[in-house]
Design an enzyme around this catalytic site. Sequence first.
Site, PDB file in Angstrom:
ATOM      1  N   GLU A  22      26.889 -24.755  -6.193  1.00 38.48           N
ATOM      2  CA  GLU A  22      27.902 -24.620  -5.158  1.00 38.48           C
ATOM      3  C   GLU A  22      27.213 -24.137  -3.884  1.00 38.48           C
ATOM      4  O   GLU A  22      26.481 -23.146  -3.900  1.00 38.48           O
ATOM      5  CB  GLU A  22      28.986 -23.629  -5.617  1.00 38.48           C
ATOM      6  CG  GLU A  22      30.149 -23.565  -4.644  1.00 38.48           C
ATOM      7  CD  GLU A  22      31.374 -22.853  -5.220  1.00 38.48           C
ATOM      8  OE1 GLU A  22      31.576 -22.881  -6.450  1.00 38.48           O
ATOM      9  OE2 GLU A  22      32.128 -22.264  -4.425  1.00 38.48           O
ATOM     10  N   ASN A  34      32.024 -18.233  -9.392  1.00 37.44           N
ATOM     11  CA  ASN A  34      33.168 -18.961  -9.932  1.00 37.44           C
ATOM     12  C   ASN A  34      32.795 -19.412 -11.334  1.00 37.44           C
ATOM     13  O   ASN A  34      32.077 -20.387 -11.512  1.00 37.44           O
ATOM     14  CB  ASN A  34      33.510 -20.176  -9.063  1.00 37.44           C
ATOM     15  CG  ASN A  34      33.973 -19.770  -7.679  1.00 37.44           C
ATOM     16  OD1 ASN A  34      34.832 -18.901  -7.535  1.00 37.44           O
ATOM     17  ND2 ASN A  34      33.391 -20.387  -6.663  1.00 37.44           N
ATOM     18  N   LYS A  91      33.819 -11.871  -9.609  1.00 39.29           N
ATOM     19  CA  LYS A  91      34.701 -12.343  -8.543  1.00 39.29           C
ATOM     20  C   LYS A  91      36.087 -12.393  -9.167  1.00 39.29           C
ATOM     21  O   LYS A  91      36.407 -13.317  -9.921  1.00 39.29           O
ATOM     22  CB  LYS A  91      34.255 -13.737  -8.078  1.00 39.29           C
ATOM     23  CG  LYS A  91      35.144 -14.362  -7.008  1.00 39.29           C
ATOM     24  CD  LYS A  91      34.574 -15.714  -6.523  1.00 39.29           C
ATOM     25  CE  LYS A  91      35.442 -16.306  -5.421  1.00 39.29           C
ATOM     26  NZ  LYS A  91      34.887 -17.579  -4.899  1.00 39.29           N
ATOM     27  N   GLU A 133      40.240 -16.461  -4.803  1.00 39.24           N
ATOM     28  CA  GLU A 133      40.144 -17.927  -4.829  1.00 39.24           C
ATOM     29  C   GLU A 133      40.353 -18.483  -6.229  1.00 39.24           C
ATOM     30  O   GLU A 133      39.521 -19.229  -6.755  1.00 39.24           O
ATOM     31  CB  GLU A 133      38.797 -18.373  -4.249  1.00 39.24           C
ATOM     32  CG  GLU A 133      38.669 -18.029  -2.769  1.00 39.24           C
ATOM     33  CD  GLU A 133      37.359 -18.471  -2.124  1.00 39.24           C
ATOM     34  OE1 GLU A 133      36.399 -18.713  -2.858  1.00 39.24           O
ATOM     35  OE2 GLU A 133      37.329 -18.543  -0.887  1.00 39.24           O
ATOM     36  N   ARG A 192      32.939  -7.977  -6.429  1.00 35.47           N
ATOM     37  CA  ARG A 192      32.989  -8.555  -5.083  1.00 35.47           C
ATOM     38  C   ARG A 192      34.260  -8.150  -4.343  1.00 35.47           C
ATOM     39  O   ARG A 192      35.353  -8.142  -4.924  1.00 35.47           O
ATOM     40  CB  ARG A 192      32.877 -10.072  -5.134  1.00 35.47           C
ATOM     41  CG  ARG A 192      31.493 -10.526  -5.561  1.00 35.47           C
ATOM     42  CD  ARG A 192      31.425 -12.029  -5.654  1.00 35.47           C
ATOM     43  NE  ARG A 192      30.901 -12.671  -4.480  1.00 35.47           N
ATOM     44  CZ  ARG A 192      31.473 -13.697  -3.862  1.00 35.47           C
ATOM     45  NH1 ARG A 192      32.637 -14.163  -4.277  1.00 35.47           N
ATOM     46  NH2 ARG A 192      30.909 -14.262  -2.819  1.00 35.47           N
ATOM     47  N   ARG A 246      43.648 -12.722   7.376  1.00 37.55           N
ATOM     48  CA  ARG A 246      42.638 -12.708   6.317  1.00 37.55           C
ATOM     49  C   ARG A 246      41.534 -11.698   6.601  1.00 37.55           C
ATOM     50  O   ARG A 246      40.976 -11.116   5.665  1.00 37.55           O
ATOM     51  CB  ARG A 246      42.054 -14.123   6.169  1.00 37.55           C
ATOM     52  CG  ARG A 246      40.862 -14.180   5.250  1.00 37.55           C
ATOM     53  CD  ARG A 246      40.516 -15.604   4.887  1.00 37.55           C
ATOM     54  NE  ARG A 246      39.167 -15.709   4.363  1.00 37.55           N
ATOM     55  CZ  ARG A 246      38.607 -16.834   3.945  1.00 37.55           C
ATOM     56  NH1 ARG A 246      39.298 -17.959   3.988  1.00 37.55           N
ATOM     57  NH2 ARG A 246      37.377 -16.857   3.481  1.00 37.55           N
ATOM     58  N   LYS A 279      30.818  -8.928   1.659  1.00 38.60           N
ATOM     59  CA  LYS A 279      30.222  -9.913   2.581  1.00 38.60           C
ATOM     60  C   LYS A 279      30.015  -9.271   3.951  1.00 38.60           C
ATOM     61  O   LYS A 279      30.804  -8.423   4.366  1.00 38.60           O
ATOM     62  CB  LYS A 279      31.122 -11.137   2.710  1.00 38.60           C
ATOM     63  CG  LYS A 279      31.191 -11.964   1.433  1.00 38.60           C
ATOM     64  CD  LYS A 279      31.858 -13.318   1.645  1.00 38.60           C
ATOM     65  CE  LYS A 279      31.847 -14.088   0.331  1.00 38.60           C
ATOM     66  NZ  LYS A 279      32.354 -15.472   0.447  1.00 38.60           N
ATOM     67  N   ASP A 300      33.988 -15.180   6.131  1.00 36.81           N
ATOM     68  CA  ASP A 300      33.175 -15.869   5.125  1.00 36.81           C
ATOM     69  C   ASP A 300      31.929 -16.495   5.720  1.00 36.81           C
ATOM     70  O   ASP A 300      31.842 -17.707   5.821  1.00 36.81           O
ATOM     71  CB  ASP A 300      34.033 -16.941   4.433  1.00 36.81           C
ATOM     72  CG  ASP A 300      33.311 -17.546   3.228  1.00 36.81           C
ATOM     73  OD1 ASP A 300      32.389 -16.906   2.707  1.00 36.81           O
ATOM     74  OD2 ASP A 300      33.686 -18.654   2.816  1.00 36.81           O
ATOM     75  N   GLU A 318      25.469 -22.306   4.213  1.00 33.36           N
ATOM     76  CA  GLU A 318      26.740 -23.010   4.061  1.00 33.36           C
ATOM     77  C   GLU A 318      27.354 -23.417   5.400  1.00 33.36           C
ATOM     78  O   GLU A 318      27.598 -24.590   5.647  1.00 33.36           O
ATOM     79  CB  GLU A 318      27.724 -22.141   3.268  1.00 33.36           C
ATOM     80  CG  GLU A 318      29.099 -22.792   3.121  1.00 33.36           C
ATOM     81  CD  GLU A 318      30.034 -21.957   2.266  1.00 33.36           C
ATOM     82  OE1 GLU A 318      29.605 -20.896   1.758  1.00 33.36           O
ATOM     83  OE2 GLU A 318      31.196 -22.362   2.101  1.00 33.36           O
ATOM     84  N   GLU A 321      24.399 -21.475  17.102  1.00 28.41           N
ATOM     85  CA  GLU A 321      25.673 -20.867  17.518  1.00 28.41           C
ATOM     86  C   GLU A 321      26.202 -21.512  18.796  1.00 28.41           C
ATOM     87  O   GLU A 321      27.377 -21.787  18.931  1.00 28.41           O
ATOM     88  CB  GLU A 321      25.464 -19.366  17.722  1.00 28.41           C
ATOM     89  CG  GLU A 321      26.736 -18.574  17.987  1.00 28.41           C
ATOM     90  CD  GLU A 321      26.453 -17.089  18.128  1.00 28.41           C
ATOM     91  OE1 GLU A 321      25.287 -16.726  18.420  1.00 28.41           O
ATOM     92  OE2 GLU A 321      27.388 -16.289  17.938  1.00 28.41           O
ATOM     93  N   TRP A 360      44.015 -21.489   4.000  1.00 25.89           N
ATOM     94  CA  TRP A 360      42.876 -20.584   3.863  1.00 25.89           C
ATOM     95  C   TRP A 360      42.885 -19.404   4.826  1.00 25.89           C
ATOM     96  O   TRP A 360      41.958 -18.586   4.803  1.00 25.89           O
ATOM     97  CB  TRP A 360      41.568 -21.364   3.992  1.00 25.89           C
ATOM     98  CG  TRP A 360      41.400 -22.373   2.903  1.00 25.89           C
ATOM     99  CD1 TRP A 360      41.677 -23.710   2.977  1.00 25.89           C
ATOM    100  CD2 TRP A 360      40.959 -22.133   1.558  1.00 25.89           C
ATOM    101  NE1 TRP A 360      41.431 -24.312   1.772  1.00 25.89           N
ATOM    102  CE2 TRP A 360      40.978 -23.370   0.870  1.00 25.89           C
ATOM    103  CE3 TRP A 360      40.539 -20.996   0.865  1.00 25.89           C
ATOM    104  CZ2 TRP A 360      40.607 -23.497  -0.460  1.00 25.89           C
ATOM    105  CZ3 TRP A 360      40.163 -21.129  -0.469  1.00 25.89           C
ATOM    106  CH2 TRP A 360      40.206 -22.364  -1.114  1.00 25.89           C
TER     107      TRP A 360
END
Lengths: 693, 693
Positions: free
Chosen positions: B173, B216, B296, B300, B333, B350, B374, B379, B407, B525, B555
């Site tokens: 992932e 996950n 986790k 999610e 987490r 969020r 995190k 995220d 990611e 960026e 989300w």
Amino acid sequence: MILLSSSNPKYSMCWLSYKPIEKKEYVQEVEKFLEQIVLLEKNIYFQNAGNELKKALGALFGTEPRLSNSVNLYMDSGIILGKVTNEKLNIFITEVEKEAVGEEGFLIKVIDENKRKYIIVASKSEKGIIYGTFHLINKFRLKTGLKELNCIENPKASLRIINHWDNMDGSIERGYAGKSIFFTNGRIKRNYKRIWDYARLLASIGINGVVINNVNVRDKAIWLITPKYLNDLSKIAEVFRLYGIKLYLSINFASPIYIGGLDTADPLDKNVQKWWKDTVKTIYSYIPDFGGFLVKADSEFNPGPYVYGRTHADGANMLAEELLPYGGIVIWRAFVYNCLQDWRDTKTDRAKAAYDNFKPLDGKFSENVILQIKYGPMDFQVREPVSPLFGAMEKTNQMMEFQITQEYTGQQIHLCYLGTLWKEILEFDTYCKGKGSYVKRIVDGSLFGMKYAGFAGVSNIGDSINWTGHDLAQANLWTFGKLAWDPDRKIEDIAREWTILTFGDDKKVVDNILWMLLNSHAIYEKYTTPLGLGWMVNPGHHYGPNPEGYEYSKWGTYHRADTKAIGVDRTSRGTGYTLQYHKPWQEIFDDINKCPEELLLFFHRVPYDFRLKNGKTLIQFMYDSHFEGAEMVDELIKKWEDLRGKIDDEIFNRVYERLKMQKEHAIEWRDVINTYFYRKTGIPDEKGRVIYP
Amino acid sequence: MILLSSSNPKYSMCWLSYKPIEKKEYVQEVEKFLEQIVLLEKNIYFQNAGNELKKALGALFGTEPRLSNSVNLYMDSGIILGKVTNEKLNIFITEVEKEAVGEEGFLIKVIDENKRKYIIVASKSEKGIIYGTFHLINKFRLKTGLKELNCIENPKASLRIINHWDNMDGSIERGYAGKSIFFTNGRIKRNYKRIWDYARLLASIGINGVVINNVNVRDKAIWLITPKYLNDLSKIAEVFRLYGIKLYLSINFASPIYIGGLDTADPLDKNVQKWWKDTVKTIYSYIPDFGGFLVKADSEFNPGPYVYGRTHADGANMLAEELLPYGGIVIWRAFVYNCLQDWRDTKTDRAKAAYDNFKPLDGKFSENVILQIKYGPMDFQVREPVSPLFGAMEKTNQMMEFQITQEYTGQQIHLCYLGTLWKEILEFDTYCKGKGSYVKRIVDGSLFGMKYAGFAGVSNIGDSINWTGHDLAQANLWTFGKLAWDPDRKIEDIAREWTILTFGDDKKVVDNILWMLLNSHAIYEKYTTPLGLGWMVNPGHHYGPNPEGYEYSKWGTYHRADTKAIGVDRTSRGTGYTLQYHKPWQEIFDDINKCPEELLLFFHRVPYDFRLKNGKTLIQFMYDSHFEGAEMVDELIKKWEDLRGKIDDEIFNRVYERLKMQKEHAIEWRDVINTYFYRKTGIPDEKGRVIYP
């Protein structure tokens, strides 16, 4: 034969779920004709038709007619299945009537004399008898009076084909009703029972061909045309054959490379031609009545003749030549466009692609090549104009491609009956040979006098309990078959017949379901992308709203909305797409004030403050349409709720659940699209309804 | 042992690719110390360190020192590996020095007397010796003078862990460098050679833990904690152990149901506790130094204690209790938020979720539970503020979670060195205990005096030839390890060291690559989502621009751009997110004029005509940033082109190809984002550059 068909409790038989006829007078009237079933031909096709009839009569009338192969013309009564040319029928059928029955047609004639009470079902060939049989069964079920049974029926189009986008792993591209009934885990299923019942459903609506694999031919599916799979395929063909259905296969144009190990698939290459000749010969050794190939070439990453600098005619004709001796055909998809467009490029217009690619080839295709053209120039949106290719190819066999499966139209979660849309398309007058040049006359072959013409429908069935996920989506399959058989029929009649055969003839049931079907497409259009806008869906799976989901993609599907206006100018002043139409459509589509409003945003870039015919601004129309559309789902739900107790509980609840999901998702559509336009324009709703900021 | 490590031509060894040292004077200076390698301890750890050293010295100096277990203190020279407590070293090491070496630390001391020429590498335990050995090897390679070799090194944080998001089917992932080196086709790979080399790379940067499966935890991976897989896992643990690395596993909180067949996973249920107790016992019977669990939970769609009305403390502590007797830990987490948010809901934020979920639990977690947080509240976007949880949990063990794999930062196609960003995060002063309450002091455990603290990095490696897809992305792994060992180091030094060890010390090579690394994040960026905007990526795979890709999703990641403004008001006047920070940050972030500009759109809803500090309007800044950013990719390319011939051809070309892709994709970012803002606002670029309409 492989096995005998029988009912299966694991899935319904849709409109072929027979129930006893309760109207006594009708039963008494018909019963006199049901003493026996006489088969004038001794072959498996008539035997099969006789079995179908016997089973149906037992279920409908509770009778057990004997099946006999000899006819005593002084017998008391019976249903006679025979060929129109059978001498024994000479005393009943006139020469004119005989002549009127075509290759796939049939005649039904009721002889109601004192001692002779016959219902004759007569066809010209083995193919027609099953159509006549199902026709008669369904007429009984509709309680059609004896005199009204008399008819001669011929399909208007020669090709009435279902396209399955089934993959060999069992998945179905754009399938919303379970897994494939043909494939699983890379092999062909041997569950012939389900295929048999599928063949019965298809024969009952007049389908005569099935392409069982996805037009995107990848991996193992490439090898379907080889002995590795042909034995299993021949068994499926055997089942279909009994019901007048030919098996077709989608092929990969590069098969000579993948399978044959050649270093080219150039259609003008001798080795390639030889390879295809041998391959075709092999196929026909397994399946003597094999229908032919469906080809998606040079389209969305599928290989094709362009790779070798050849034309689509070169490619199609090469295959056609090898199939011709066996009576096979090549169906060549016109869905060819640049799927790697740069969104910055405003000159290229995907809508023009099919015409641009194929118009120059008119007259260059062999006699057994048929061009399969999607109804609109883009891709099965909820509303598109008729593809200008219809009417542009006077010397080319053409088929209409409809999408029965609801890819962009709610994926069998939303109720969206497609018959109304299809009917509008078919009634479109292309003016290609002057007034009256209807699309339906092009795709039934009559306008240009083409040998091959017809309909392809992308299947909406899978191995789910009700075949189509949404029970009411069965109506789409039914309607596709019925329109393909006779595009002149009224859509209301087709939908009504389906409703009665499926749910019975209770007035409320029929009225409500008919209302739901006939209004559902307009409702779906209202709360999704009205005015020909289209494409505001999530990329990939194509479900649910995503206003800019395709805006910066490579797929050539843009609306380019900014703060002032939305839509692509496809007029003669823009991309020139309108010029692909005959007059007067060129002028009509070109003129923002004459363009049919349901296609306004397909043809024009329109400012948000543009006034529509009803005086509303474009932006206000958008808001109104979405509020109204979402609200109208309540009416669908109410119509269904009213039927509680009148519909089998299991089906009632299944549909009810989907309707509730539809409501929820319609609200999502409404809110996302309204908010999108509000954020884009800053213009509030005149009526002050809630638009989320 | 399973097998001996050796170099493998199928993949590079990154910064451990040893080449002969060419500087003669340096070789002559050092050679005197290389006659032998003396191992004062007779165990596999020292043996392994000795082997590593011997192999390295051979490659670097062309010497073949003998390995000996006995020491003659009158020998001429040698490198001595031992424990600081070894009596034989008493004459060289002072008591103060001994005391200064921690559990995982080491001391290097050069004794350069007439007859005694020793380099002593001494650790307190078996763990430190491998770190000291690699330290020495790399110092040699950096041609560090003898006197400068003297050091005492201890890692500042106790936990320095790599998180692999590897799935058992072999996929990773968010992996952009091939397939898993641990799993394939639902089973554990037995290619210990690659794992061995991976362990070497990790030990050389001070990593002491690896979680080898995805957080996950689905399907077969749920069963990793059972004997079905534990035997294979113990082999991997054996390799890692040699290099001071503990094996950890991600677990599924509902394992008692899936595996145990219980009907609950309630952490307060006796049967559940018993099941975990037994499971932990079994795990330790296979892997005696097993590190513990990474969890986790309630995140999610992963199950967690919320399902049973329990707190995260209940869930974590239950597991911790069973692990405690074995020295194992629970890493929990903090990535918990509502992933089914309604986009219409503007109250829910969020960004606030982690704090809201965990702050009330401060002090409630057991001593061997560590909260893994995190770096930012969302995220792993290209820029986020530091998570306010750092500094909010004074009585809770805390770890920093960085994402080494790119990611949202270009997926190892774009060059994006993350060290500069990470360093900024670590240097952030939370003010939780007044000025000087740096994040780095929280995650090294010192500020709150916590036993467990540290760093988790989501792996960027796979089975590709260069481990990380983009060769320069190796620098991110290197830097993660080095910062985790000592967050006080200058990022330039860390990057420079990596460059020299990987590409040699040619001045141009070092200068150019260093420039590329240190500027790459800022460039990325600029052409993607500057000002803390974030999230304008394609949903799902997260590559490439999609300005409204997340706008109507569930989300919780919205910018809500309309014609006037963009961004979410997270101030005390908006969602109140800023209130989660200590003063003065509350006030700074709350004030649109004081808020650091690189985070402006994270904290504020800003009108397009808002003037930034340099006088530019927001919209003009957006245009400028995207034009400049895309242009600066040319500088990256130029810096690399200048190195042609100075870099191994294969690596040069591999990086060059990616840089060219980066340029193409940077242009796509530039044009899509500029067009998006132009269409949204109608405001043209002041400088008249091309923005597509």
